[in-house]
Scaffold this active site. Sequence first.
Site, PDB file in Angstrom:
ATOM      1  N   SER A   1     -21.038 -63.992  43.932  1.00 47.62           N
ATOM      2  CA  SER A   1     -20.406 -64.611  45.100  1.00 47.62           C
ATOM      3  C   SER A   1     -21.432 -64.825  46.210  1.00 47.62           C
ATOM      4  CB  SER A   1     -19.262 -63.731  45.602  1.00 47.62           C
ATOM      5  OG  SER A   1     -19.766 -62.717  46.449  1.00 47.62           O
ATOM      6  N   THR A   2     -21.066 -65.677  47.151  1.00 49.24           N
ATOM      7  CA  THR A   2     -21.946 -65.939  48.291  1.00 49.24           C
ATOM      8  C   THR A   2     -22.152 -64.654  49.114  1.00 49.24           C
ATOM      9  OG1 THR A   2     -19.967 -66.779  49.419  1.00 49.24           O
ATOM     10  CG2 THR A   2     -21.477 -68.414  48.548  1.00 49.24           C
ATOM     11  N   GLU A   3     -21.254 -63.667  48.929  1.00 47.74           N
ATOM     12  CA  GLU A   3     -21.370 -62.385  49.659  1.00 47.74           C
ATOM     13  C   GLU A   3     -22.263 -61.381  48.917  1.00 47.74           C
ATOM     14  OE1 GLU A   3     -18.051 -63.884  49.475  1.00 47.74           O
ATOM     15  OE2 GLU A   3     -18.725 -64.739  51.375  1.00 47.74           O
ATOM     16  N   ASN A   4     -22.526 -61.617  47.612  1.00 46.76           N
ATOM     17  CA  ASN A   4     -23.280 -60.643  46.808  1.00 46.76           C
ATOM     18  C   ASN A   4     -24.749 -60.513  47.227  1.00 46.76           C
ATOM     19  OD1 ASN A   4     -21.511 -61.195  43.631  1.00 46.76           O
ATOM     20  ND2 ASN A   4     -21.062 -59.793  45.315  1.00 46.76           N
TER      21      ASN A   4
ATOM     22  N   ASP B   1     -14.920 -57.698  37.500  1.00 49.45           N
ATOM     23  CA  ASP B   1     -15.208 -56.605  38.426  1.00 49.45           C
ATOM     24  C   ASP B   1     -15.453 -55.289  37.672  1.00 49.45           C
ATOM     25  OD1 ASP B   1     -15.558 -55.377  40.857  1.00 49.45           O
ATOM     26  OD2 ASP B   1     -13.421 -55.199  41.312  1.00 49.45           O
ATOM     27  N   GLY B   2     -16.248 -54.408  38.265  1.00 48.33           N
ATOM     28  CA  GLY B   2     -16.361 -53.030  37.767  1.00 48.33           C
ATOM     29  C   GLY B   2     -17.621 -52.706  36.986  1.00 48.33           C
TER      30      GLY B   2
ATOM     31  N   HIS C   1     -24.343 -54.368  34.709  1.00 46.32           N
ATOM     32  CA  HIS C   1     -24.429 -55.837  34.689  1.00 46.32           C
ATOM     33  C   HIS C   1     -24.925 -56.332  33.328  1.00 46.32           C
ATOM     34  CE1 HIS C   1     -23.341 -55.920  38.810  1.00 46.32           C
ATOM     35  NE2 HIS C   1     -24.469 -55.425  39.271  1.00 46.32           N
TER      36      HIS C   1
END
Length: 259
Positions: free
Chosen positions: A79-82, A34-35, A51
Amino acid sequence: MFSWFNKTDSDSPSDAAIQLDPTNIPGHVAIIMDGNGRWAQKRHLPRVAGHKQGMNTVKTITIAASRLGIKVLTLYAFSTENWKRPNDEVNYLMKLPVEFFDTFVPDLVKNNVQVRVMGYIDQLPEKTRGAVERAVADTKDCTGMVLNFALNYGSRAEITTAVQQISQEVEDGTLKPGDITEATIGQHLMTSGLGAYSDPDLLIRTSGEERISNFLLWQIAYSEFVFLGPHWPEFTPALLTEAVYQFQQRKRRFGGLKK
Ligand code: V07
């Protein structure tokens, strides 16, 4: 007096002093990287610069983990949410496996590291999927550490898929509901190929957030958690050693009283 002056926690020695117990290295370490975006924004750089730097950290930490004797390193890359992030950022993220493949697979082979991927890979753009599949294929004979990328992964989706597969076996008549055990469920999760290392011993999250965010919900039942302040692009082999040191100070009981 002046204890506030120490920048590290009271019971964690500075990097140079850390002596790990070589007989108690966590077999499976999982990291929520993260971050990256915050690291970039703090420097007035676009999020994608974070990234890119984060991918360099992946390379450094992979080699460090392999040298420590870790058997499986699982990294939460996407993630599937990204998919909800801005289009430009998602498009950039989808290029990272290609760049990773082009620049790092030879080093992985030299270090005997095997790449694996878990997640809904079918839903990735063609080029991304191709790079991922080549990285897996080109390292399939490596017998050292497994570098396991969670890519388009979400734990609730993983459990949902497992329930669908198990239900199908019941409908087909090859499985009775009463014969479904914890092992049955484990065998239908995306970590089943990791065998004895399917469950992380140590879960690390960088960047100061202290939550799990839909990562390996079933598998972390008895994991030790270490939350660290630095953003992922700032993560170093010394911080990995620090996290493993914290792991080694914990008394793991797995719900019982032994060990
Ligand atoms: C990504 C770099 C690391 C920081 C966190 C997010 C950005 C490596 C990969 C990768 C995945 C599969 C594979 C080879 C490389 C990756 C994405 C993002 C989407 F086979 N880093 N990295 N994939 N970041």
